[in-house]
Write a protein that holds these residues in place. Structure first.
Motif, PDB file in Angstrom:
ATOM      1  N   ASP B 522     -33.512  16.225  74.742  1.00 16.52           N
ATOM      2  CA  ASP B 522     -34.600  17.003  75.452  1.00 16.52           C
ATOM      3  C   ASP B 522     -35.425  17.859  73.979  1.00 16.52           C
ATOM      4  OD1 ASP B 522     -36.146  19.018  76.366  1.00 16.52           O
ATOM      5  OD2 ASP B 522     -34.716  19.440  77.823  1.00 16.52           O
ATOM      6  N   ASP B 523     -36.415  17.364  73.684  1.00 13.25           N
ATOM      7  CA  ASP B 523     -37.195  17.815  72.721  1.00 13.25           C
ATOM      8  C   ASP B 523     -37.414  19.205  72.725  1.00 13.25           C
ATOM      9  OD1 ASP B 523     -37.589  15.885  70.570  1.00 13.25           O
ATOM     10  OD2 ASP B 523     -38.800  14.751  71.970  1.00 13.25           O
ATOM     11  N   ASP B 524     -37.469  19.978  73.588  1.00 17.16           N
ATOM     12  CA  ASP B 524     -37.830  21.236  73.942  1.00 17.16           C
ATOM     13  C   ASP B 524     -36.546  22.210  73.442  1.00 17.16           C
ATOM     14  OD1 ASP B 524     -40.396  20.742  74.621  1.00 17.16           O
ATOM     15  OD2 ASP B 524     -39.993  20.850  76.959  1.00 17.16           O
ATOM     16  N   VAL B 525     -35.518  21.497  73.672  1.00 10.97           N
ATOM     17  CA  VAL B 525     -34.030  22.274  73.630  1.00 10.97           C
ATOM     18  C   VAL B 525     -33.436  22.024  71.976  1.00 10.97           C
ATOM     19  CG1 VAL B 525     -31.930  22.893  74.290  1.00 10.97           C
ATOM     20  CG2 VAL B 525     -33.792  22.117  75.762  1.00 10.97           C
ATOM     21  N   CYS B 526     -33.821  20.570  71.707  1.00  9.06           N
ATOM     22  CA  CYS B 526     -33.136  20.367  70.422  1.00  9.06           C
ATOM     23  C   CYS B 526     -33.659  21.336  69.286  1.00  9.06           C
ATOM     24  CB  CYS B 526     -33.474  18.730  70.058  1.00  9.06           C
ATOM     25  SG  CYS B 526     -33.081  18.095  68.622  1.00  9.06           S
ATOM     26  N   THR B 527     -32.873  21.550  68.373  1.00  6.76           N
ATOM     27  CA  THR B 527     -32.936  22.510  67.234  1.00  6.76           C
ATOM     28  C   THR B 527     -33.211  21.866  65.901  1.00  6.76           C
ATOM     29  OG1 THR B 527     -30.760  22.872  66.762  1.00  6.76           O
ATOM     30  CG2 THR B 527     -31.857  24.465  68.454  1.00  6.76           C
ATOM     31  N   ALA B 528     -32.896  20.417  66.076  1.00 11.46           N
ATOM     32  CA  ALA B 528     -32.894  19.669  64.806  1.00 11.46           C
ATOM     33  C   ALA B 528     -31.804  19.989  63.913  1.00 11.46           C
ATOM     34  CB  ALA B 528     -34.361  19.820  63.924  1.00 11.46           C
ATOM     35  N   CYS B 529     -30.579  20.601  64.560  1.00 16.67           N
ATOM     36  CA  CYS B 529     -29.503  20.970  63.667  1.00 16.67           C
ATOM     37  C   CYS B 529     -28.781  19.679  62.943  1.00 16.67           C
ATOM     38  CB  CYS B 529     -28.547  21.678  64.545  1.00 16.67           C
ATOM     39  SG  CYS B 529     -27.564  20.618  65.686  1.00 16.67           S
ATOM     40  N   GLY B 530     -28.918  18.516  63.769  1.00 18.56           N
ATOM     41  CA  GLY B 530     -28.304  17.285  63.184  1.00 18.56           C
ATOM     42  C   GLY B 530     -26.967  17.092  63.272  1.00 18.56           C
ATOM     43  N   SER B 531     -26.184  18.050  64.233  1.00 18.35           N
ATOM     44  CA  SER B 531     -24.964  17.669  64.387  1.00 18.35           C
ATOM     45  C   SER B 531     -24.582  16.359  65.079  1.00 18.35           C
ATOM     46  CB  SER B 531     -24.501  18.856  65.375  1.00 18.35           C
ATOM     47  OG  SER B 531     -24.645  19.988  65.026  1.00 18.35           O
ATOM     48  N   CYS B 532     -25.308  16.124  66.013  1.00 17.19           N
ATOM     49  CA  CYS B 532     -25.045  14.765  66.882  1.00 17.19           C
ATOM     50  C   CYS B 532     -25.203  13.462  65.978  1.00 17.19           C
ATOM     51  CB  CYS B 532     -26.044  14.559  67.981  1.00 17.19           C
ATOM     52  SG  CYS B 532     -27.765  14.672  67.525  1.00 17.19           S
ATOM     53  N   ILE B 533     -25.984  13.561  65.041  1.00 16.52           N
ATOM     54  CA  ILE B 533     -26.296  12.506  63.964  1.00 16.52           C
ATOM     55  C   ILE B 533     -25.148  12.492  62.897  1.00 16.52           C
ATOM     56  CG2 ILE B 533     -27.936  11.938  61.866  1.00 16.52           C
ATOM     57  CD1 ILE B 533     -30.115  13.328  63.411  1.00 16.52           C
ATOM     58  N   GLN B 534     -24.290  13.711  62.941  1.00 13.79           N
ATOM     59  CA  GLN B 534     -23.210  13.369  62.165  1.00 13.79           C
ATOM     60  C   GLN B 534     -21.982  12.583  62.750  1.00 13.79           C
ATOM     61  OE1 GLN B 534     -23.100  14.217  58.833  1.00 13.79           O
ATOM     62  NE2 GLN B 534     -25.285  14.628  59.307  1.00 13.79           N
ATOM     63  N   LEU B 535     -22.180  12.262  64.082  1.00 14.04           N
ATOM     64  CA  LEU B 535     -21.200  11.275  64.493  1.00 14.04           C
ATOM     65  C   LEU B 535     -21.373   9.940  64.184  1.00 14.04           C
ATOM     66  CD1 LEU B 535     -21.320  12.376  68.680  1.00 14.04           C
ATOM     67  CD2 LEU B 535     -19.387  12.280  67.034  1.00 14.04           C
ATOM     68  N   GLY B 536     -22.290   9.533  63.701  1.00 18.32           N
ATOM     69  CA  GLY B 536     -22.774   8.290  63.027  1.00 18.32           C
ATOM     70  C   GLY B 536     -22.518   7.041  64.272  1.00 18.32           C
ATOM     71  N   CYS B 537     -23.344   7.640  65.412  1.00 17.75           N
ATOM     72  CA  CYS B 537     -23.400   6.674  66.400  1.00 17.75           C
ATOM     73  C   CYS B 537     -24.755   5.996  66.110  1.00 17.75           C
ATOM     74  CB  CYS B 537     -23.580   7.344  68.000  1.00 17.75           C
ATOM     75  SG  CYS B 537     -24.007   6.146  69.096  1.00 17.75           S
ATOM     76  N   PRO B 538     -24.754   4.711  66.384  1.00 11.31           N
ATOM     77  CA  PRO B 538     -25.926   3.826  66.111  1.00 11.31           C
ATOM     78  C   PRO B 538     -26.945   3.931  66.695  1.00 11.31           C
ATOM     79  CG  PRO B 538     -24.014   2.375  66.626  1.00 11.31           C
ATOM     80  CD  PRO B 538     -23.641   3.753  66.366  1.00 11.31           C
ATOM     81  N   ALA B 539     -27.090   4.760  67.853  1.00 13.05           N
ATOM     82  CA  ALA B 539     -28.054   4.926  68.873  1.00 13.05           C
ATOM     83  C   ALA B 539     -28.838   6.145  68.451  1.00 13.05           C
ATOM     84  CB  ALA B 539     -27.708   5.023  70.224  1.00 13.05           C
ATOM     85  N   ILE B 540     -28.334   6.998  67.760  1.00 12.18           N
ATOM     86  CA  ILE B 540     -28.920   8.397  67.362  1.00 12.18           C
ATOM     87  C   ILE B 540     -29.285   8.305  65.960  1.00 12.18           C
ATOM     88  CG2 ILE B 540     -28.247  10.783  67.403  1.00 12.18           C
ATOM     89  CD1 ILE B 540     -25.937  10.393  68.644  1.00 12.18           C
ATOM     90  N   SER B 541     -30.597   8.766  65.808  1.00 13.67           N
ATOM     91  CA  SER B 541     -31.311   9.040  64.543  1.00 13.67           C
ATOM     92  C   SER B 541     -32.148  10.169  64.632  1.00 13.67           C
ATOM     93  CB  SER B 541     -32.060   7.525  64.320  1.00 13.67           C
ATOM     94  OG  SER B 541     -33.095   7.548  65.227  1.00 13.67           O
ATOM     95  N   LYS B 542     -32.930  10.257  63.413  1.00 13.88           N
ATOM     96  CA  LYS B 542     -33.643  11.447  63.100  1.00 13.88           C
ATOM     97  C   LYS B 542     -35.075  11.047  63.455  1.00 13.88           C
ATOM     98  CE  LYS B 542     -33.588  15.251  59.848  1.00 13.88           C
ATOM     99  NZ  LYS B 542     -32.554  16.108  60.279  1.00 13.88           N
ATOM    100  N   ALA B 543     -35.864  11.714  64.246  1.00 14.98           N
ATOM    101  CA  ALA B 543     -37.116  11.610  64.658  1.00 14.98           C
ATOM    102  C   ALA B 543     -37.952  12.230  63.458  1.00 14.98           C
ATOM    103  CB  ALA B 543     -37.664  12.020  65.934  1.00 14.98           C
ATOM    104  N   ASP B 544     -39.326  11.821  63.342  1.00 17.45           N
ATOM    105  CA  ASP B 544     -40.132  12.225  62.279  1.00 17.45           C
ATOM    106  C   ASP B 544     -40.364  13.823  62.530  1.00 17.45           C
ATOM    107  OD1 ASP B 544     -40.455   9.848  61.226  1.00 17.45           O
ATOM    108  OD2 ASP B 544     -42.492   9.451  62.204  1.00 17.45           O
ATOM    109  N   SER B 545     -40.100  14.354  63.774  1.00 18.37           N
ATOM    110  CA  SER B 545     -40.173  15.567  64.131  1.00 18.37           C
ATOM    111  C   SER B 545     -39.007  16.510  63.338  1.00 18.37           C
ATOM    112  CB  SER B 545     -40.186  15.926  65.559  1.00 18.37           C
ATOM    113  OG  SER B 545     -39.153  15.530  66.104  1.00 18.37           O
ATOM    114  N   GLY B 546     -37.957  15.793  63.175  1.00 15.82           N
ATOM    115  CA  GLY B 546     -36.826  16.244  62.695  1.00 15.82           C
ATOM    116  C   GLY B 546     -35.813  16.418  63.904  1.00 15.82           C
ATOM    117  N   ASN B 547     -36.208  16.400  64.969  1.00 17.39           N
ATOM    118  CA  ASN B 547     -35.154  16.294  65.997  1.00 17.39           C
ATOM    119  C   ASN B 547     -34.440  14.909  66.250  1.00 17.39           C
ATOM    120  OD1 ASN B 547     -36.301  18.788  66.909  1.00 17.39           O
ATOM    121  ND2 ASN B 547     -37.152  17.827  68.991  1.00 17.39           N
ATOM    122  N   ALA B 548     -33.304  15.131  66.998  1.00 14.87           N
ATOM    123  CA  ALA B 548     -32.766  13.679  67.326  1.00 14.87           C
ATOM    124  C   ALA B 548     -33.437  13.074  68.003  1.00 14.87           C
ATOM    125  CB  ALA B 548     -31.284  14.118  67.533  1.00 14.87           C
ATOM    126  N   GLN B 549     -33.058  11.568  67.994  1.00 16.94           N
ATOM    127  CA  GLN B 549     -33.718  10.727  69.115  1.00 16.94           C
ATOM    128  C   GLN B 549     -32.522   9.673  69.305  1.00 16.94           C
ATOM    129  OE1 GLN B 549     -37.406   9.091  67.518  1.00 16.94           O
ATOM    130  NE2 GLN B 549     -36.157   7.692  65.996  1.00 16.94           N
TER     131      GLN B 549
END
Ligand code: SF4
Ligand code: SF4
Lengths: 196, 584
Positions: B522-549
């Motif tokens: 949810d882009d409105d809630v995501c703070t771009a903290c990057g915690s989920c990206i640190q899981l290393g799941c191949p589905a999760i990446s950083k969008a250009d906005s800095g948010n996770a996608q």
């Protein structure tokens, strides 16, 4: 070595490159060729780079492919196309699935995909195929690997009947129709020059 | 005659079946695994996975003692584990034919080291055959059984990744040898290796080697191919194919039986050609034997590691290099990674939060050493995590030490390590990652998952009861998809004043494809903290906005990232469309 055709299939673990290589090798065998195929599995299956070599002709020796010797490079994804490009002959045929599967270093922000990747491949003479879209059109999103074989087949010295026979024998029975359509769509796209 | 496209491993299975083998037994290990997986499909052969290679070699010894033909399979590092019975079996000799198939991995495509099993043949004083391709793999496996029985000795058949995992056209004639099991004869002087008997057998062994050396000279397993006589290349195993490709005109002495070494044949070959060179992988092995045979060798610059490909041969012999296209610069690496929905991911996430020294082991979870999880500090060999955890805890005072091991590996050689820990009063922590299968090598059953090689359900080893029986005072099973509970249990295990065993139990993502609806950010809630990206799941990446996608075509809805996000930004996304998704 004259009379030997060398094909490299490059992709990402899970994309179906191994099945595609197996189909290609069996088609070549059905056409009466000596065949060698080599693949590396193990760690590579877990989303890493995967590469399969298929060589066929009157007499084939090595199951591996030297840089600069492949007649065909079938890439299931654009980053792998760029990575394996050195294997392809100067005048070799490059068929590329127009898609990027992001590797982990990119996902976590430690590396970037070069901006001009597609343009660079185009300069190397890539024939682009949107395999996923054609696969969906054929009725199975999982048959993108067969679409790519279809596209590649347009430039391979192998008989059309053998392709259909081998594909029908190698894919799950329920998906035979969709896969045969996928093959035809890929082949037609390239024959018509519709793959950019 | 049927023409079939066989991998080297399929051909070995076929060869064993044609030789009338009664039993196949081994431990899975890339690139050897498919031999038994194919052999089990043939009628009339009993095939078993053993918990480790030593057990496999001993089961095979029993089959042979009782008169049946048997093949035992493993990868090169497994031969280290099986070396103990092998060395003494060389003394006892065999009843029914005993063939040990070992697959080396030059280039380390899927191995922790690059070892040369040819040296085991010398050290154990047993013969070794080396096929160069699938057709030879079939023929030499058959020949190995004949040699085993004729010379009363176990025989090694050595393959490499490029033989085991390459396919070629093989003529299959379909016949299975009708071998009657030898009647069992009680013969303690042969089978009971107490010193008095062993000393006699030691002398027999040496005599056998002399007869085997004669066989090596004459049997046709080693082949001379005379072409242009200005260069003669002596070559063994997979390197033969590379030489034929790169130097099609050269004369070749192809070594198919590398031990005992055919010295006279080498001398005779040398006399036919103007100069002799040796091409081999992981040498100098053959090269030194050729020199010992008194033949002058033209030295060529071959690397002592990696595979010998045609390009390597071309370079060594100064054949002109080919024109090569350049790779686009800056193409990112693509290391293997844990699958989306892998149960191990949650455990490594929790382990990272304990700041522990984590000794690891061999399996999919070795990938937990890679960033971003980077929660594993060592990986040496099967079972090492347990012994190393204990050892490290004897000196490390600052941080907790945790050993992490998979279910199959725990059965392979983790149990004895745990027994050691309990016996020596350890208060350490071992985590067993029980994903209900041997995932790394392609999902073989094991004693903990309770599925046999032929796919039957059998007794499942009860890990909790076993841990307690070994002497662990704190034992618990958790669901690794529940991150908070897993982390809490880990902390409790570390604090426990006793040996602690935590079992993280959930099936491998590829074993049970329980694909739930994917999640989205949810882009409105995501703070771009990057915690989920640190899981290393191949589905999760950083969008250009800095948010996770999150890529809905890759996500399997395992729910781990939802738990990691402190802001509740990861939400259900509804069913996935059928577009794409082919990357998984
Ligand atoms: S194969 Fe299974 S255990 Fe291995 S990484 Fe994938 S999900 Fe995890
Ligand atoms: S994106 Fe989240 S829910 Fe989906 S597979 Fe990865 S960790 Fe699991």
């Amino acid at each position: 070595m004259s009379g030997v055709t060398t094909v490299v299939l490059a992709g990402v673990g899970g994309q179906g490159t191994i099945l595609a290589g197996d189909v290609l090798a069996k088609v070549a065998m059905a056409d009466g060729h000596d065949v060698r195929l080599s693949e590396v599995h193990g760690m590579a299956q877990r989303g890493g780079s995967v590469i399969t070599f298929v060589r066929f002709g009157d007499e084939v020796h090595a199951p591996v492919v030297d840089p600069g010797t492949a007649d065909h490079l079938i890439a299931f994804e654009m980053i792998e196309a760029a990575r394996q490009l050195p294997l392809l002959k100067r005048d070799g045929r490059l068929v590329v699935n127009q898609r990027v599967v992001l590797p982990l270093p990119v996902l976590v922000g430690a590396a970037r995909v070069p901006d001009d990747l597609e343009a660079a491949l185009a300069r190397e003479g890539a024939i682009f195929v949107d395999a996923e879209a054609l696969a969906c059109e054929a009725g199975s999103s999982k048959s993108a690997n067969i679409v790519l074989l279809g596209a590649a087949s347009a430039g391979l010295p192998l008989s059309e009947e053998s392709w259909a026979e081998v594909i029908a024998s190698r894919v799950p029975p329920a998906t035979v129709e969709a896969n045969l359509r996928a093959f035809e769509l890929g082949r037609a796209a390239c024959l018509k020059g519709a793959c950019r | 005659m049927a023409r079939t496209l066989f991998s080297g491993n399929e051909a070995v299975a076929r060869g064993a079946w044609e030789a009338g083998v009664a039993v196949g037994v081994g431990y899975p290990g890339t690139p050897s695994t498919e031999v038994l997986e194919n052999l089990v499909r043939y009628e009339g052969v009993r095939c078993e996975w053993a918990p480790n290679e030593k057990v496999a070699a001993e089961v095979a010894a029993g089959v042979s003692l009782a008169g049946g033909r048997v093949i035992v399979t493993m990868k090169h590092v497994g031969l280290n584990v099986a070396a103990d019975p092998l060395f003494t079996l060389a003394y006892t000799g065999v009843g029914g034919g005993y063939v040990l198939f070992v697959a080396d991995d030059p280039g380390m495509h899927s191995s922790q080291n690059e070892q040369d099993s040819r040296r085991y043949a010398v050290a154990a004083k047993v013969p070794m055959l080396e096929p160069a391709d699938p057709a030879e793999a079939l023929a030499m496996t058959r020949a190995a059984f004949e040699i085993s029985e004729e010379f009363d000795v176990p025989v090694l058949v050595r393959s490499t990744t490029r033989v085991s995992h390459s396919k070629g056209v093989v003529e299959v004639d379909g016949a299975r040898a009708q071998v009657q099991p030898q009647p069992y004869i009680k013969d303690p002087a042969k089978w009971v290796m107490v010193p008095a008997n062993a000393r006699r057998r030691r002398i027999d062994l040496e005599e056998r080697l002399v007869r085997l050396a004669e066989h090596a000279e004459l049997s046709g397993l080693n082949r001379v191919e005379l072409r242009d006589r200005s260069l003669g290349v002596i070559v063994d195993g997979a390197a033969y194919r590379a030489v034929r490709e790169a130097l099609p005109d050269a004369s070749v002495l192809k070594i198919g039986m590398v031990h005992p070494f055919p010295r006279d044949l080498v001398r005779a070959f040398a006399a036919e050609v103007e100069s002799v060179a040796v091409v081999e992988e992981l040498g100098p092995f053959v090269r030194d034997l050729v020199v010992q045979a008194g033949v002058a060798v033209r030295e060529v610059p071959l690397p002592a590691w990696g595979e010998v490909t045609p390009a390597v041969v071309r370079a060594a012999f100064g054949v002109l290099p080919l024109e090569v296209r350049k790779v686009r610069e800056g193409v990112p690496e693509r290391p293997p990674l844990m699958c989306p929905g892998c149960p191990h991911r949650g455990v490594f996430w929790a382990l990272k939060r304990t700041k522990a020294v984590v000794t690891g082991d061999i399996g999919c979870y070795t990938l937990g050493a890679a960033p971003p999880l980077a929660a594993m500090d060592s990986c040496i060999c099967m079972g090492a995590s347990v012994g190393m955890a204990h050892g490290a805890s004897l000196v490390e005072r600052e941080r907790p030490v945790i050993g992490v091991i998979g279910d199959s590996t725990f059965a392979h050689s983790g149990i004895t390590g745990l027994v050691h820990m309990a016996y020596n009063g350890s208060h350490g922590t071992i985590v067993v990652l029980d994903n209900r299968t041997t995932a790394m090598t392609g999902h073989q059953g094991n004693p903990i998952s309770g599925v046999t090689l032929s796919g039957e359900h059998t007794s499942e080893l009860d890990l909790e009861a076993l841990a307690r029986a070994c002497g662990a005072g704190w034992v618990r099973t958790v669901d690794p998809f529940d991150l908070a509970t897993t982390l809490a249990a880990l902390k409790e295990a570390i604090a426990a004043p006793t040996l602690a065993v935590l079992i993280a139990k959930a099936p491998c993502a590829l074993l049970e494809k329980r694909v739930k609806d994917p999640v989205a950010v949810d882009d409105d809630v995501c703070t771009a903290c990057g915690s989920c990206i640190q899981l290393g799941c191949p589905a999760i990446s950083k969008a250009d906005s800095g948010n996770a996608q999150i890529d809905v075509t890759i996500c399997v809805g395992c729910g781990q990232c939802e738990q990691v996000c402190r802001f509740g930004a990861i939400v259900p996304a509804g069913p996935a469309c059928d577009l794409g998704g082919s990357a998984r």
